[in-house]
Write a protein that holds these residues in place. Structure first.
Motif, PDB file in Angstrom:
ATOM      1  N   MET A   1       0.834  -1.191   0.000  1.00 54.21           N
ATOM      2  CA  MET A   1       0.000   0.000   0.000  1.00 54.21           C
ATOM      3  C   MET A   1       0.879   1.256   0.000  1.00 54.21           C
ATOM      4  N   HIS A   2       0.260   2.342  -0.366  1.00 55.62           N
ATOM      5  CA  HIS A   2       1.002   3.587  -0.504  1.00 55.62           C
ATOM      6  C   HIS A   2      -0.001   4.725  -0.374  1.00 55.62           C
ATOM      7  N   GLY A   3       0.342   5.786   0.358  1.00 54.68           N
ATOM      8  CA  GLY A   3      -0.643   6.861   0.473  1.00 54.68           C
ATOM      9  C   GLY A   3      -0.152   8.031   1.310  1.00 54.68           C
ATOM     10  N   ILE A   4      -0.982   9.050   1.372  1.00 51.87           N
ATOM     11  CA  ILE A   4      -0.658  10.246   2.165  1.00 51.87           C
ATOM     12  C   ILE A   4      -1.624  10.311   3.344  1.00 51.87           C
ATOM     13  N   TYR A   5      -1.037  10.508   4.531  1.00 53.06           N
ATOM     14  CA  TYR A   5      -1.849  10.512   5.752  1.00 53.06           C
ATOM     15  C   TYR A   5      -1.477  11.699   6.637  1.00 53.06           C
ATOM     16  N   LEU A   6      -2.410  12.051   7.476  1.00 54.14           N
ATOM     17  CA  LEU A   6      -2.151  13.030   8.523  1.00 54.14           C
ATOM     18  C   LEU A   6      -1.751  12.248   9.785  1.00 54.14           C
ATOM     19  N   VAL A   7      -0.633  12.624  10.389  1.00 55.87           N
ATOM     20  CA  VAL A   7      -0.212  11.959  11.624  1.00 55.87           C
ATOM     21  C   VAL A   7      -1.041  12.524  12.777  1.00 55.87           C
ATOM     22  N   SER A   8      -1.804  11.678  13.464  1.00 52.81           N
ATOM     23  CA  SER A   8      -2.570  12.246  14.584  1.00 52.81           C
ATOM     24  C   SER A   8      -1.964  11.871  15.930  1.00 52.81           C
ATOM     25  N   ASP A   9      -1.109  10.874  15.963  1.00 56.83           N
ATOM     26  CA  ASP A   9      -0.372  10.575  17.197  1.00 56.83           C
ATOM     27  C   ASP A   9       0.930   9.906  16.813  1.00 56.83           C
ATOM     28  N   ALA A  10       2.011  10.216  17.534  1.00 56.72           N
ATOM     29  CA  ALA A  10       3.315   9.604  17.222  1.00 56.72           C
ATOM     30  C   ALA A  10       4.071   9.424  18.509  1.00 56.72           C
ATOM     31  N   ARG A  11       4.438   8.180  18.809  1.00 57.88           N
ATOM     32  CA  ARG A  11       5.235   7.939  20.002  1.00 57.88           C
ATOM     33  C   ARG A  11       6.527   7.232  19.654  1.00 57.88           C
ATOM     34  N   ALA A  12       7.642   7.821  20.048  1.00 57.72           N
ATOM     35  CA  ALA A  12       8.954   7.211  19.803  1.00 57.72           C
ATOM     36  C   ALA A  12       9.264   6.291  20.973  1.00 57.72           C
TER      37      ALA A  12
ATOM     38  N   GLY B   1      16.434  -2.960  22.236  1.00 57.30           N
ATOM     39  CA  GLY B   1      17.249  -1.755  22.295  1.00 57.30           C
ATOM     40  C   GLY B   1      17.070  -0.846  21.103  1.00 57.30           C
ATOM     41  N   LYS B   2      16.309  -1.308  20.115  1.00 58.14           N
ATOM     42  CA  LYS B   2      16.175  -0.491  18.912  1.00 58.14           C
ATOM     43  C   LYS B   2      14.930   0.391  18.991  1.00 58.14           C
ATOM     44  N   PRO B   3      15.032   1.594  18.441  1.00 59.70           N
ATOM     45  CA  PRO B   3      13.899   2.513  18.490  1.00 59.70           C
ATOM     46  C   PRO B   3      12.839   2.150  17.445  1.00 59.70           C
ATOM     47  N   TYR B   4      11.587   2.432  17.763  1.00 58.19           N
ATOM     48  CA  TYR B   4      10.535   2.322  16.744  1.00 58.19           C
ATOM     49  C   TYR B   4       9.498   3.406  16.991  1.00 58.19           C
ATOM     50  N   LEU B   5       8.709   3.635  15.979  1.00 58.31           N
ATOM     51  CA  LEU B   5       7.667   4.659  16.061  1.00 58.31           C
ATOM     52  C   LEU B   5       6.291   3.996  16.041  1.00 58.31           C
ATOM     53  N   ALA B   6       5.450   4.332  16.993  1.00 53.29           N
ATOM     54  CA  ALA B   6       4.059   3.888  16.956  1.00 53.29           C
ATOM     55  C   ALA B   6       3.218   5.082  16.525  1.00 53.29           C
ATOM     56  N   LEU B   7       2.569   4.948  15.375  1.00 57.66           N
ATOM     57  CA  LEU B   7       1.864   6.082  14.782  1.00 57.66           C
ATOM     58  C   LEU B   7       0.357   5.844  14.715  1.00 57.66           C
ATOM     59  N   THR B   8      -0.408   6.925  14.739  1.00 55.67           N
ATOM     60  CA  THR B   8      -1.802   6.845  14.328  1.00 55.67           C
ATOM     61  C   THR B   8      -1.951   7.769  13.129  1.00 55.67           C
ATOM     62  N   LEU B   9      -2.488   7.209  12.050  1.00 51.49           N
ATOM     63  CA  LEU B   9      -2.598   7.956  10.795  1.00 51.49           C
ATOM     64  C   LEU B   9      -4.077   8.183  10.488  1.00 51.49           C
ATOM     65  N   LYS B  10      -4.352   9.335   9.904  1.00 54.37           N
ATOM     66  CA  LYS B  10      -5.751   9.712   9.672  1.00 54.37           C
ATOM     67  C   LYS B  10      -5.950  10.186   8.252  1.00 54.37           C
ATOM     68  N   ASP B  11      -7.089   9.867   7.673  1.00 55.19           N
ATOM     69  CA  ASP B  11      -7.558  10.656   6.536  1.00 55.19           C
ATOM     70  C   ASP B  11      -9.067  10.776   6.670  1.00 55.19           C
ATOM     71  N   ASN B  12      -9.661  11.221   5.616  1.00 56.04           N
ATOM     72  CA  ASN B  12     -11.087  11.489   5.630  1.00 56.04           C
ATOM     73  C   ASN B  12     -11.932  10.281   6.004  1.00 56.04           C
TER      74      ASN B  12
ATOM     75  N   VAL C   1      10.137  13.836  11.091  1.00 53.28           N
ATOM     76  CA  VAL C   1       9.130  13.977  10.036  1.00 53.28           C
ATOM     77  C   VAL C   1       7.716  13.667  10.550  1.00 53.28           C
ATOM     78  N   ALA C   2       7.629  12.575  11.342  1.00 50.28           N
ATOM     79  CA  ALA C   2       6.298  12.062  11.682  1.00 50.28           C
ATOM     80  C   ALA C   2       5.768  12.671  12.982  1.00 50.28           C
ATOM     81  N   LYS C   3       5.610  13.972  13.014  1.00 45.97           N
ATOM     82  CA  LYS C   3       5.053  14.641  14.197  1.00 45.97           C
ATOM     83  C   LYS C   3       3.536  14.760  14.034  1.00 45.97           C
ATOM     84  N   PRO C   4       2.803  14.685  15.120  1.00 41.49           N
ATOM     85  CA  PRO C   4       1.367  14.879  15.037  1.00 41.49           C
ATOM     86  C   PRO C   4       1.041  16.191  14.338  1.00 41.49           C
TER      87      PRO C   4
END
Lengths: 306, 306, 306, 306, 306, 306
Positions: free
Chosen positions: E1-12, E18-29, E47-50
């Motif tokens: 899949m591929h697309g453009i989303y609005l980041v509504s929540d982002a937790r690093a 020991g490795k970092p990851y990002l948990a995101l919530t993505l939104k569109d219409n 890049v992935a800031k709410p």
């Protein structure tokens, strides 16, 4: 009898016979006494306002076992007859020295931005004049001339000890926060020997007023002070009563704000303990004595004589 | 994998297939990890109690993105294999020095009666041993080995400054009150590296326990200590949480009790501010960062990097 | 007029003319009356303490529509002139019988450990003497001579019924808990006909005092009583007001503690309902009458006459 | 697997793939288990309502260590296949006997007016049927078939003892008040084995509903019952939670209402203590064990094994 | 899949490996979806800031029955690819029209001083831009783009009706108070489609911020506005939550402040009732349906279908 | 002096000399005055009940600076001598017109079921007579003849505006809810010129009484009104004080109930603001004046004269 008194309370009432009278409380260095001015004129009402000095003639009568003055003549006391030393208990500290020490503490702040903010207050003559003479409260703590200065000097002195102890805290922020926490009281409270609230003080409270005063200083200083440092000072003023129930919509959210709250709340209570110790004992036995303190809303204890 | 761990939590559960299993939390110096022991035996349950050291064999698996150990072998760790330095973060203070200073402060109390009471505690080896090593709470403040000592030393040091400032207070009473305020915690709390509550602690609380301990000392000392001084020490312990909502049925009724409350409440919160500062930020912008502190039940602030 | 009275309240005041006077409340079997001793001496203050009997000479005057005595002569009443029956309303129960029944209930406890604890109290003559004569409170419930005995006897009697009903509960624990719940009142309260609080009572409260008394008994009994049984008795005393707001830092954590709380709270309120029923009605119509009870902080109802 | 279950919870959810599914909790005599019905139809939703019996086919899978049923077939269970004894724990009392005793207590009321009111309820078959079978709450106390009957029978039995003790109280009023206090629960609660709230119950509460039911009886009885006696019964229902915070806008204003509150609150808590005693221990040592009771919002204690 | 989303929540977060990851919530219409970016780089975090738009590549997987995206590529979305209409539900009102009406109401204020204050805000472009687009809260009410405008327009419209009804009130003060009551939200809240709090907002709250903004306008306007009128506007902002518990240290002290509170509190709740009506029903029977509203902290009702 | 007065308060007291006397408050159009009837007879007590008119002879004396009547003769005033216009301040509205408009609003309800309910009240002559003349409270708001009508008319008028604004709400439900919310006051309150509470009113409160009245109407109307509509009306009455602390065990659970609460609470406070504005100022300066309102439990503000 004849004499000059400070009016500490004045109520214009109407008797059932339809005539106006004034119920006064008069004060001098030796205590206070009630007084009645029957058939009072508009002029009497104008003259006998709380905080004013009046020249009284009349006679003392007992009313419900308590002496009171029935006033025959009432006039504004000529300024030259009012000897301040008859109306003020001299403070048991030297206000000039306290102010000098307080100014030195502020001028010695390490953080240059906070020092600039402090300087803005020190250069505000109207503020400093009121700050150096006003009371800290109407009743609860330091409710007398120079009381605000005494309280703020006391907490800043203590603040230095606490910052020595919790050395990881921002000392400049704590000390400036302590200086500012009650700064709105220069508007909230009126009078010195007879402290009262201004109408603006009742409508807004000293926290909101103090933050507005600070905001004006910050507006004047512009970019000299980083934005977040101004926000922190406002937060410390806002949170210094610790919780909503006591008037702080936000709790202390940084350690420095917590220290400001802890010191100033303790100092207020210590002042109350000290003054209320004079109350008559309600209970007394071999363990000691208790008296009820309205200020502290509890009984307070004194040890038995040795 | 294979290693020695401190059990910090252990729950014996029954799976839906009817078989028992153990859900463990294991700790060493580097952090903690969850573990499952399927088909656990009664022996496993006996061995893997919180606060004990176990020798574990198994493999690490990911469970909901989080690694956990599936335990294959489980045994009590031989005492000689347990290297304390692997299981305790070394305190950032010297407990021996703190204890020495605390003893010196107590032996230096001016009031001879209060000094006698202090001595009774210092001579109680069982008490002092536990006092010098135990935590000050399970979670809220100083929840680690030597935590109680660190807290009490800190508040007594501060107490000296406050008694310098409020010189009209009874310094001996404040300092001894601070020493005793949390003394019941030697019974209320169990464990050092993994603090928990004893059942007696939950049923009675450290305030009641501490007052009972004091009453026993006073019974032993008999007429060496005037009755009212014993009562005051009990009152200070009783009122040190300040109000009923927080567990003190009586508010501080003398200035010395008020000081004890103010210092110890502040010190507990300062410890929480310090430790919670490590939490991940929830919000961050040019004004600074905020993280949510469960201990303090509020957001706490960190300034922006310079 | 001339007579012997019990002093139920005495306040040493200073009139505005600078002279001391005593404002007294005097009591005998027929009710109470106010009195003023003008220009009172130190001797007068010493003699006219609440709880003492005085011999008074003076005349009755109306003050604000209410008669009061203006005292001309005041002296300690000679012990031989004080007829107790003039000063106490005879209780509407037989205290000797109540005490006998209460002792029987305690000696009949099934659990041998709890019976041993009970015996330790029964053998403590100083305790039992005060317990059998003192009031249960200053105002709220059973505030009169023998009131504590009446209250404890009543709740133990009820406790037997409840333990019959909830037969799965530990009957010995409930009954002994009921006996002990207010035991600290032997120190907290002073006086019989004019109950008041001791200073120690105000500083510590009857819950803390009662637990200390129990701890001393347990110390004496040593290994005769298993540790956990002592803890449970302390917990029952500690939790008998049920929640922090009313002075119990811990809620009842076992069913027996819950029963103790429920019975003793009900019995206190029932006593208040009974006594306050004598108050004058504030409202009255065909549905019945209401009177305001300060003790219960609510209006209370009486049905219409038949 | 294949079987008949009672649905105790059913939630219609939408999966992220847009398809509907049902999350069920199924119960029988042996306990309960979770179940998922993927791609559920409207018919499934209609059939699988809480309180209904369903016939299920599917297989058991482990989900997060817990077995659950993945449902392949789902249908309403034919009434003849539902064996009640598989779905109900038999009560540890005889509901028929309890009801008989309760009726006898009501028919034995001394006051003829209150007896007439009681009779009106006893003659209301729909009411008595529901009263005799329903639960007393959804969770807090007696939350099972016949629970309301068990609770009311228990409190009326206790009520007799208390009225023996406080013989000055109106026994008929206490007993009828106890019978009626929870009568609104016949409408507020629905279900027997799976108690829940009706929508009307949530909107009005059992106090308001119970008073309305009583008002209808009183309207029917007309002048057979003096007005003030009806008002008192309503007041007892209204005040039986004692204070506003718990849903009683008026506190008990007569001693009989106070007794009703005290007994019914105690009986509810005793039932919770009894049932929650089954929870797994969270803490355990030589003093005993503690488990956390959500119902009582506190830890509850069990003594150590002998 | 591929697309453009609005980041509504982002937790690093940091995984146990020991490795970092990002948990995101993505939104569109069309709704929102969770996403994981394993082994995230610092660049990813930046890049992935709410509130930012991102271009995502990856695949959808099921995690606990719920689809989520495992992200393979992540980059800031080029401004030209972001079609606003894909990310915002169009409001069901016309923001341009609302703003026009609001401006007209302010320009039509009768009182010339209050009109001058209003004009100072209308001329403050930065303020009006944010005011016209921002949300009114993060969750509670109107938590979406244009929400503040919708709320303020609604309450001012209602305010006109109420001032018609209570014609003795100062209409200009009510309307301007309503315009200003939430004005501090232009700083307190950030984001439009994903509302959040600024750090300054958390430290000071919108009430304090709004009063500071007003104080600056008043400083600029100087003697054009009588002092007491500025104080009243500040008081209305300060008191609009009505009591300390909800963040207003002073209650409404004039009728106009009471009206502002009543209208704005009702409007906020009405918005919540309207939006929460979409929640799934928890209970449903012939009387209607109930759903639990977290916003309103209660169950809310919908009538049965006709 | 000699005259006819309305008794607004009467207390039968016993003087210390054992003789009964009556302390009266007497009212007419011009204000009120205290009076004493010494050595009062049973007949005096019967005659001089609050709300009755009495014919008085006596003389006026000053007591603590306040005139009072010492009554020499006391008799029931002959009905023909009582001129209502001497005892009532004419309302500043036309009660006949208000009632007419209120009836029209109710007869115009769109929903036929709610209209049927309204009609049942309108046809209940006893209800409407009391409703149209009674007060809305004893002190808080509209505490005078026609006050209930004025209040209900006011809130229904406002209700129409709010339903225009929140057009998605059920207008008939809001308007009928407003009509019924205080309907229980026709029983709770007694008297018109001197409002008081009936004993039934104190025991049950107007919410419970109002719901019972409604339930009776619904019982009469039977199937003419769908069950859930009756439940909603009861819920609106039940929840109109919004939370438990103020007497509503359930919060408003539908938007219409929220509106009813908001309007009626505002209208009550507006009435208090209006009436309390007459109080003497306690503080006054250039910002305005403050007076303390017991009804609103806060200081209230009046602007400075222009």
């Amino acid at each position: 009898m004849h004499g000059i008194y400070l009016v500490s309370d004045a109520r214009a009432l109407t008797a059932r016979n339809g005539k106006p009278y004034l119920a006064l409380t008069l004060k001098d260095n030796s205590g206070q006494i009630g007084a009645k001015r029957w058939d009072s004129s508009d002029e009497d009402v104008r003259v006998a306002k709380p905080g004013k000095f009046v020249e009284i003639g009349g006679q003392v009568e007992l009313y419900k076992d308590v002496p009171q003055i029935v006033v025959n003549s009432l006039a504004e006391a000529p300024a030259e007859s009012v000897k301040p030393e008859y109306f003020e208990a001299p403070p048991n500290f030297d206000p000039v020295a306290l102010k000098r020490e307080l100014v030195a503490m502020l001028r010695g702040l390490e953080d240059e931005h906070y020092r600039v903010v402090a300087e803005a207050y020190l250069n505000d003559e109207a503020f400093m004049e009121r700050f150096a003479i006003g009371p800290a409260a109407r009743m609860m703590h330091h409710p007398y001339k120079f009381g605000l200065l005494e309280h703020v000097h006391s907490v800043m002195t203590l603040g230095q000890s606490l910052c020595d102890h919790y050395a990881w805290c921002n000392r400049s922020l704590v000390l400036l926060g302590l200086f500012l926490h009650d700064s709105g009281k220069v508007v909230e409270l009126i009078g010195e020997n007879v402290p009262g609230y201004s109408v603006e003080g009742e409508l807004l409270g000293h926290i909101t007023i103090g933050i507005n005063l600070l905001d004006r200083k910050l507006q004047e200083l512009g970019e000299q002070v980083p934005h977040h440092k101004g926000v922190l000072l406002k937060h410390i003023i806002l949170s210094h009563h610790e919780n909503a129930e006591y008037g702080s919509p936000k709790p202390p959210m940084l350690a420095e704000a917590q220290i400001v709250h802890a010191i100033e709340a303790l100092d207020a209570k210590m002042n109350a303990f000290l003054r209320e110790n004079e109350l008559p004992a309600e209970q007394e036995d071999a363990t000691g004595a208790l008296r009820y303190s309205k200020l502290l809303k509890r009984r307070i204890y004194t040890p038995p004589p040795k």
